[in-house]
Design a protein around this motif. Sequence first.
Motif, mmCIF file in Angstrom:
data_model
loop_
_atom_site.group_PDB
_atom_site.id
_atom_site.type_symbol
_atom_site.label_atom_id
_atom_site.label_comp_id
_atom_site.label_asym_id
_atom_site.label_seq_id
_atom_site.Cartn_x
_atom_site.Cartn_y
_atom_site.Cartn_z
ATOM 1 N N MET A 1 0.914 -1.303 -0.029
ATOM 2 C CA MET A 1 -0.150 0.001 0.088
ATOM 3 C C MET A 1 0.790 1.236 0.105
ATOM 4 N N SER A 2 0.505 2.176 -0.873
ATOM 5 C CA SER A 2 1.428 3.504 -0.900
ATOM 6 C C SER A 2 1.197 4.481 0.104
ATOM 7 N N GLY A 3 0.162 4.486 1.117
ATOM 8 C CA GLY A 3 0.014 5.231 1.901
ATOM 9 C C GLY A 3 -1.189 5.178 2.683
ATOM 10 N N GLY A 4 -1.235 5.954 3.952
ATOM 11 C CA GLY A 4 -2.432 5.958 4.478
ATOM 12 C C GLY A 4 -3.586 6.867 4.224
ATOM 13 N N TRP A 5 -4.757 6.642 4.810
ATOM 14 C CA TRP A 5 -5.976 7.432 4.427
ATOM 15 C C TRP A 5 -6.216 8.227 5.767
ATOM 16 N N ASN A 6 -6.537 9.805 5.506
ATOM 17 C CA ASN A 6 -6.956 10.260 6.864
ATOM 18 C C ASN A 6 -8.468 10.560 6.941
ATOM 19 N N THR A 7 -8.913 10.994 8.063
ATOM 20 C CA THR A 7 -10.198 11.220 8.283
ATOM 21 C C THR A 7 -10.835 12.491 7.602
ATOM 22 N N ILE A 8 -11.937 12.464 6.893
ATOM 23 C CA ILE A 8 -12.511 13.541 6.256
ATOM 24 C C ILE A 8 -13.916 13.846 6.875
ATOM 25 N N GLU A 9 -14.415 15.231 6.754
ATOM 26 C CA GLU A 9 -15.426 15.386 7.526
ATOM 27 C C GLU A 9 -16.691 15.108 6.414
ATOM 28 N N SER A 10 -17.984 14.722 7.173
ATOM 29 C CA SER A 10 -19.260 14.648 6.195
ATOM 30 C C SER A 10 -19.813 16.009 6.202
ATOM 31 N N ASP A 11 -19.377 16.863 5.107
ATOM 32 C CA ASP A 11 -19.481 18.192 4.577
ATOM 33 C C ASP A 11 -19.716 18.257 3.363
ATOM 34 N N ALA A 12 -20.752 18.849 2.956
ATOM 35 C CA ALA A 12 -21.335 18.988 1.492
ATOM 36 C C ALA A 12 -20.055 19.894 0.776
ATOM 37 N N GLY A 13 -19.558 20.605 1.451
ATOM 38 C CA GLY A 13 -18.265 21.384 0.752
ATOM 39 C C GLY A 13 -17.231 20.785 0.465
ATOM 40 N N VAL A 14 -16.947 19.813 1.412
ATOM 41 C CA VAL A 14 -15.602 18.833 1.177
ATOM 42 C C VAL A 14 -15.824 17.873 0.072
ATOM 43 N N PHE A 15 -17.182 17.252 0.097
ATOM 44 C CA PHE A 15 -17.604 15.987 -0.807
ATOM 45 C C PHE A 15 -17.691 16.851 -2.292
ATOM 46 N N THR A 16 -18.340 17.769 -2.361
ATOM 47 C CA THR A 16 -18.313 18.527 -3.717
ATOM 48 C C THR A 16 -16.951 18.736 -4.367
ATOM 49 N N TYR A 17 -16.182 19.469 -3.473
ATOM 50 C CA TYR A 17 -14.759 19.863 -4.049
ATOM 51 C C TYR A 17 -13.947 18.701 -4.315
ATOM 52 N N LEU A 18 -13.876 17.461 -3.574
ATOM 53 C CA LEU A 18 -13.456 16.535 -3.580
ATOM 54 C C LEU A 18 -13.361 15.734 -5.008
ATOM 55 N N ILE A 19 -15.010 15.636 -5.267
ATOM 56 C CA ILE A 19 -15.068 14.902 -6.586
ATOM 57 C C ILE A 19 -14.959 15.583 -7.819
ATOM 58 N N GLU A 20 -14.798 17.157 -7.531
ATOM 59 C CA GLU A 20 -14.514 17.782 -8.770
ATOM 60 C C GLU A 20 -13.068 17.837 -8.934
ATOM 61 N N LYS A 21 -12.096 17.518 -7.983
ATOM 62 C CA LYS A 21 -10.873 17.522 -7.862
ATOM 63 C C LYS A 21 -10.520 16.138 -8.640
ATOM 64 N N LEU A 22 -11.520 15.103 -8.612
ATOM 65 C CA LEU A 22 -11.200 13.853 -9.168
ATOM 66 C C LEU A 22 -11.644 13.744 -10.580
ATOM 67 N N GLY A 23 -12.166 14.814 -10.969
ATOM 68 C CA GLY A 23 -12.609 14.857 -12.505
ATOM 69 C C GLY A 23 -13.885 14.890 -12.895
ATOM 70 N N VAL A 24 -14.897 14.823 -11.810
ATOM 71 C CA VAL A 24 -16.532 14.808 -11.850
ATOM 72 C C VAL A 24 -17.051 16.093 -12.315
ATOM 73 N N ARG A 25 -17.843 16.228 -13.222
ATOM 74 C CA ARG A 25 -18.438 17.456 -13.675
ATOM 75 C C ARG A 25 -19.755 17.665 -13.119
ATOM 76 N N ASP A 26 -20.091 18.854 -13.009
ATOM 77 C CA ASP A 26 -21.574 19.213 -12.682
ATOM 78 C C ASP A 26 -22.397 18.369 -11.736
ATOM 79 N N VAL A 27 -21.648 18.131 -10.710
ATOM 80 C CA VAL A 27 -22.318 17.389 -9.452
ATOM 81 C C VAL A 27 -21.873 18.001 -7.980
ATOM 82 N N GLN A 28 -23.007 18.235 -7.259
ATOM 83 C CA GLN A 28 -22.556 18.769 -5.792
ATOM 84 C C GLN A 28 -23.147 17.859 -4.724
#
Length: 314
Positions: free
Chosen positions: A1-28
């Motif tokens: 395994m290349s590294g660990g995973w940190n805890t993220i918050e259940s937050d609309a802003g976190v999830f929206t920009y996380l998927i945007e950074k992964l390349g997902v478009r027009d979703v929030q």
Amino acid sequence: MSGGWNTIESDAGVFTYLIEKLGVRDVQFEELITLEPDELRQAGQIYGVIFLFKYPTGETRSDTPKDGSFDYEAADNLFFAAQTIQNACGTQALLSVLLNKDGEVDIGKDLREFKEFTGAFPADLRGDALSNSDLIREVHNSFARSSPFIDETQRTATEEDDVYHFIAYTSINNKLYELDGLQPAPISHGDCTVSEFPDRVIPVLQRRISRYPPTEIRFNLLACVQDLRIRAREMGDMETLEAEEHKRTEWQWENALRRHNFVGFVGELLKGVVKDKLAQGGDAYENWVEEAKGKTKKRIEERQKKGFAGDDTE
């Protein structure tokens, strides 16, 4: 395994920009305040929901779920991955919605390639592939709170810890599925078209919540929906469009604060305060320290009266 995973918050802003950074478009993501189908419908075009709840540690796994039924054959026709690593369940839940909406949603080149690569894998290997994806892990970790004191990649939960878990609900092939990486298979909750989703999923969530004591209120529900700015532009609703743009600006600011380590700033601020008190001469510094001690003692006493422990930390 290349590294660990940190805890993220259940937050609309976190999830929206996380998927945007992964390349997902027009979703929030939108946080839902009530368990009402009408509130879910008001969010517009819905792809699924992400539910966060306190996980009952020590609970034994059963051959049958407490609600719905295991659909072992469904994993051949949808994306379902076993959870094989701690702290990844938030990102895994949102991917469980989006990767099953490919075609309906533009999930982007990287996620589409990941889905195609893992398409023939069983659930446990899909989970391993997700856990070992450098791209997904690095994007996930970029939204974790900065902590100078705790190494989240090394932290393991104990029985005394409150453990929280994310799961996804979405309509796939006209069936309502619960996608939980800690379960052996997708859980079917019966027939459900996309248009019926709000009416079908809310009773399922209500039944799950009802299994907890009435005093348990630590739940969070996020709807995965089409970018609300799209509908506002189509309808010419400039007031809503402006509000959504303002919300995005606030989300960006909050996400930037999450990544920033304020220890250095606080240290310099305290140095300045102490220096100022010392410069005042006389008993100013000692009086300031005694005043702070008195306020701390008062807070501890107030917390003890309310039934909290004597420690003055949250």
